[in-house]
Design a protein around this motif. Structure first.
Motif, PDB file in Angstrom:
ATOM      1  N   ALA A  15       0.839  -1.208   0.000  1.00  0.00           N
ATOM      2  CA  ALA A  15       0.000   0.000   0.000  1.00  0.00           C
ATOM      3  C   ALA A  15       0.873   1.258   0.000  1.00  0.00           C
ATOM      4  O   ALA A  15       0.602   2.226  -0.728  1.00  0.00           O
ATOM      5  CB  ALA A  15      -0.932   0.000   1.219  1.00  0.00           C
ATOM      6  N   ILE A  16       1.939   1.235   0.799  1.00  0.00           N
ATOM      7  CA  ILE A  16       2.858   2.392   0.844  1.00  0.00           C
ATOM      8  C   ILE A  16       3.499   2.590  -0.528  1.00  0.00           C
ATOM      9  O   ILE A  16       3.564   3.703  -1.064  1.00  0.00           O
ATOM     10  CB  ILE A  16       3.949   2.162   1.926  1.00  0.00           C
ATOM     11  N   LEU A  21       4.217   5.515  -5.657  1.00  0.00           N
ATOM     12  CA  LEU A  21       4.255   5.490  -7.131  1.00  0.00           C
ATOM     13  C   LEU A  21       3.167   6.406  -7.704  1.00  0.00           C
ATOM     14  O   LEU A  21       3.373   7.088  -8.712  1.00  0.00           O
ATOM     15  CB  LEU A  21       4.078   4.065  -7.658  1.00  0.00           C
ATOM     16  N   LYS A  22       2.021   6.403  -7.034  1.00  0.00           N
ATOM     17  CA  LYS A  22       0.892   7.206  -7.513  1.00  0.00           C
ATOM     18  C   LYS A  22       1.194   8.705  -7.418  1.00  0.00           C
ATOM     19  O   LYS A  22       0.871   9.475  -8.318  1.00  0.00           O
ATOM     20  CB  LYS A  22      -0.329   6.863  -6.643  1.00  0.00           C
ATOM     21  N   THR A  23       1.831   9.107  -6.293  1.00  0.00           N
ATOM     22  CA  THR A  23       2.043  10.539  -6.040  1.00  0.00           C
ATOM     23  C   THR A  23       3.415  11.033  -6.485  1.00  0.00           C
ATOM     24  O   THR A  23       3.641  12.234  -6.553  1.00  0.00           O
ATOM     25  CB  THR A  23       1.939  10.842  -4.523  1.00  0.00           C
ATOM     26  N   GLN A 123      -4.089   4.776  -1.878  1.00  0.00           N
ATOM     27  CA  GLN A 123      -4.825   5.744  -2.713  1.00  0.00           C
ATOM     28  C   GLN A 123      -4.412   7.174  -2.371  1.00  0.00           C
ATOM     29  O   GLN A 123      -5.083   8.132  -2.760  1.00  0.00           O
ATOM     30  CB  GLN A 123      -6.336   5.599  -2.497  1.00  0.00           C
ATOM     31  N   ALA A 124      -3.310   7.323  -1.611  1.00  0.00           N
ATOM     32  CA  ALA A 124      -2.872   8.638  -1.099  1.00  0.00           C
ATOM     33  C   ALA A 124      -3.971   9.270  -0.248  1.00  0.00           C
ATOM     34  O   ALA A 124      -4.097  10.489  -0.187  1.00  0.00           O
ATOM     35  CB  ALA A 124      -2.432   9.574  -2.225  1.00  0.00           C
ATOM     36  N   LEU A 144       8.046  11.320   3.860  1.00  0.00           N
ATOM     37  CA  LEU A 144       7.648  10.057   3.218  1.00  0.00           C
ATOM     38  C   LEU A 144       6.141   9.824   3.256  1.00  0.00           C
ATOM     39  O   LEU A 144       5.563   9.251   2.330  1.00  0.00           O
ATOM     40  CB  LEU A 144       8.349   8.873   3.900  1.00  0.00           C
ATOM     41  N   PHE A 145       5.497  10.277   4.355  1.00  0.00           N
ATOM     42  CA  PHE A 145       4.072   9.950   4.510  1.00  0.00           C
ATOM     43  C   PHE A 145       3.133  11.133   4.283  1.00  0.00           C
ATOM     44  O   PHE A 145       1.954  10.927   3.975  1.00  0.00           O
ATOM     45  CB  PHE A 145       3.835   9.277   5.878  1.00  0.00           C
ATOM     46  N   GLY A 146       3.658  12.366   4.387  1.00  0.00           N
ATOM     47  CA  GLY A 146       2.818  13.548   4.156  1.00  0.00           C
ATOM     48  C   GLY A 146       2.108  13.520   2.805  1.00  0.00           C
ATOM     49  O   GLY A 146       0.914  13.837   2.726  1.00  0.00           O
ATOM     50  N   PRO A 147       2.778  13.109   1.721  1.00  0.00           N
ATOM     51  CA  PRO A 147       2.113  13.112   0.423  1.00  0.00           C
ATOM     52  C   PRO A 147       1.046  12.018   0.253  1.00  0.00           C
ATOM     53  O   PRO A 147       0.246  12.076  -0.671  1.00  0.00           O
ATOM     54  CB  PRO A 147       3.269  12.864  -0.569  1.00  0.00           C
TER      55      PRO A 147
END
Ligand SMILES: NC(=O)C1=CN([C@@H]2O[C@H](COP(=O)(O)OP(=O)(O)OC[C@H]3O[C@@H](n4cnc5c(N)ncnc54)[C@H](OP(=O)(O)O)[C@@H]3O)[C@@H](O)[C@H]2O)C=CC1
Ligand SMILES: O=C(O)[C@@H]1CCC=N1
Length: 263
Positions: A15-16, A21-23, A123-124, A144-147
């Motif tokens: 999921a991470i 990759l998505k963002t 899904q961000a 790393l996790f904010g986006p």
């Protein structure tokens, strides 16, 4: 950001990875993925330029090392990589329970940031609680996790148990409630397929409601007409504090398990 190593591409690790990759939060060329078995998300990352299971010398360039394995596995999993890992790499743990000090000792004094994300990072649209003993490590966690998540920073590490019980586990509680709602709908006369579609769509619809500024009380009030159908349902659901009791017991059990994992 520099090179980011992800160790473990299971339920949460994938999921991470999907979220990054998505963002583009981590450029694929900066990703080093360690996984004992082939995983679709890792293969997608590889196709975009990430390194999957490269020679361990590649870890000398790591700026961050994300532990995505189970709490019972991290000591064993760190053994073979430790001597190759950049001395200044920040260790990013998403493991439930395991304390930062214990992880730092296992990684020979490296800084640690602990994150408790939800699988919605794919899904961000995740939530990530962040705790670190030092600001530099905390910033790595935020970068790393904010986006890919709404981040909530904690000052006290011990409160991570509660954050895990409420947020890390939380999506499963809502899915379980949704399943129970669908089952109750079948009992009340709906076809199973229609009941599941209605329950899932209602979860999405309710989630859209909490995007706005209204309080939870106001949101409930808007649905529950005085003396109407929803109120009848809410009264039954809360009889003798039943709902609060069952949710509290779930959170208490999860806190107890998380505390047990912390040793
Ligand atoms: N699932 C969730 O929603 C959340 C999980 N967490 C935490 O995330 C962590 C992972 O949980 P989860 O994803 O559910 O568990 P999984 O079992 O799905 O994933 C763990 C992964 O670790 C991999 N692995 C095992 N040994 C190694 C190794 N030596 N090197 C690299 N990878 C290895 C496994 O690979 P293989 O498949 O090949 O065996 C597996 O895919 C846990 O610490 C948990 O506490 C935190 C918040 C939420
Ligand atoms: O179930 C677990 O142990 C992990 C931690 C929080 C969500 N999943």
């Amino acid at each position: 950001m520099g090179k980011v190593v992800l160790q473990g591409v299971g339920r949460l690790g994938s999921a991470i990875l999907e979220g990054w990759l998505k963002t583009g939060a981590v450029a694929p060329a900066d990703l080093i993925i360690l996984s004992p078995s082939e995983k679709p998300a890792a293969e997608q990352a590889r196709a975009m330029g990430a390194q999957v299971n490269p020679p361990l010398e590649a870890l000398a360039e790591a700026r961050a090392f994300v532990i995505g394995v189970k709490p019972a596995k991290w000591v064993e999993a760190s053994r073979s990589i430790l001597s190759h890992l950049n001395r200044n790499a920040v260790i990013v743990s998403v493991m439930a329970g395991v304390r930062g000090e214990t992880i730092s000792e296992g990684f020979v004094g490296r800084s640690v940031v602990r994150i408790m994300p939800t699988t919605g990072v794919a899904q961000a649209r995740g939530v990530a609680t962040i705790w670190a003993a030092d600001d530099a490590a905390r910033q790595v966690g935020q970068d790393l996790f904010g986006p890919i998540a709404e981040t909530v920073h904690l000052d006290e590490e011990d409160v991570l148990h509660a954050a895990t019980a409420v947020s890390g586990c939380g999506p499963a509680y809502f899915f379980d409630f949704t399943r129970a709602l669908a089952r109750a709908g079948v009992e009340a006369g709906l076809e199973p397929e229609a009941a599941e579609r209605l329950a899932r769509a209602t979860l999405r619809s309710a989630a859209a409601g909490v995007e706005g500024p209204d309080s939870l009380d106001a949101l409930i009030d808007r649905v529950a007409s005085p003396g109407g159908v929803t109120q009848a349902g809410l009264i039954a659901m809360n009889e003798n504090g039943a709902l609060n009791r069952v949710v509290q017991s779930a959170v208490d059990a999860a806190v107890a398990k998380s505390t047990e994992l912390s040793g």
